[in-house]
Design an enzyme around this catalytic site. Structure first.
Site, PDB file in Angstrom:
ATOM      1  N   GLU A  25     -15.657  32.791  -7.216  1.00  0.00           N
ATOM      2  CA  GLU A  25     -16.561  32.876  -8.244  1.00  0.00           C
ATOM      3  C   GLU A  25     -17.387  31.663  -8.175  1.00  0.00           C
ATOM      4  OE1 GLU A  25     -15.271  35.347 -12.174  1.00  0.00           O
ATOM      5  OE2 GLU A  25     -13.573  33.440 -11.438  1.00  0.00           O
ATOM      6  N   LYS A  54     -20.483  38.964 -18.536  1.00  0.00           N
ATOM      7  CA  LYS A  54     -20.080  38.590 -17.183  1.00  0.00           C
ATOM      8  C   LYS A  54     -19.967  39.996 -16.553  1.00  0.00           C
ATOM      9  CE  LYS A  54     -17.032  35.677 -14.722  1.00  0.00           C
ATOM     10  NZ  LYS A  54     -15.887  34.742 -14.780  1.00  0.00           N
TER      11      LYS A  54
END
Length: 119
Positions: free
Chosen positions: A21, A98
């Site tokens: 990420e 997200k």
């Protein structure tokens, strides 16, 4: 309390707890709803007496694209602080989406929503 909302602000950030990420990053989507009194601006048709949402949108996306954090809760706090810097804003609701979260089952979205005020 009147409301000014900006929905669907998008930025590419490197937030998350996993190395991939942080390396690759992903798109985050932010909604902000500001609580303020719009009467002074409306009475004089005066932009200086309300929130310039174009500038605020750039500031919010700047936070998303800025310094990485582990949690979207932290990201939401930082965005709320930016919104409350404007003394006209009495309260703010921030929702951070997200949609690319690293979840192993089918899902549509992950969100964190916070409410902050001057009180």
């Amino acid at each position: 309390m009147d409301r000014v909302a900006l929905r669907g602000l998008k930025g590419h950030g490197h937030h998350g707890v996993f190395p991939e990420e942080r390396e690759t990053g992903q798109t985050f989507v932010v909604d902000v709803v500001l609580g303020l009194d719009t009467r002074p601006a409306a009475a004089g048709d005066d932009l200086t007496k309300t929130v310039h949402y174009g500038i605020l949108a750039e500031e919010v996306v700047g936070v998303v694209e800025g310094e990485p954090v582990d949690l979207i809760e932290t990201l939401a706090e930082r965005i709320a602080a930016v919104c409350l810097r404007n003394e006209i804003v009495a309260e703010v609701e921030v929702c951070v989406h997200k949609p690319g979260a690293p979840i192993t089952v089918p899902f549509d979205d992950v969100t964190v929503t916070i409410n902050r005020s001057r009180v």
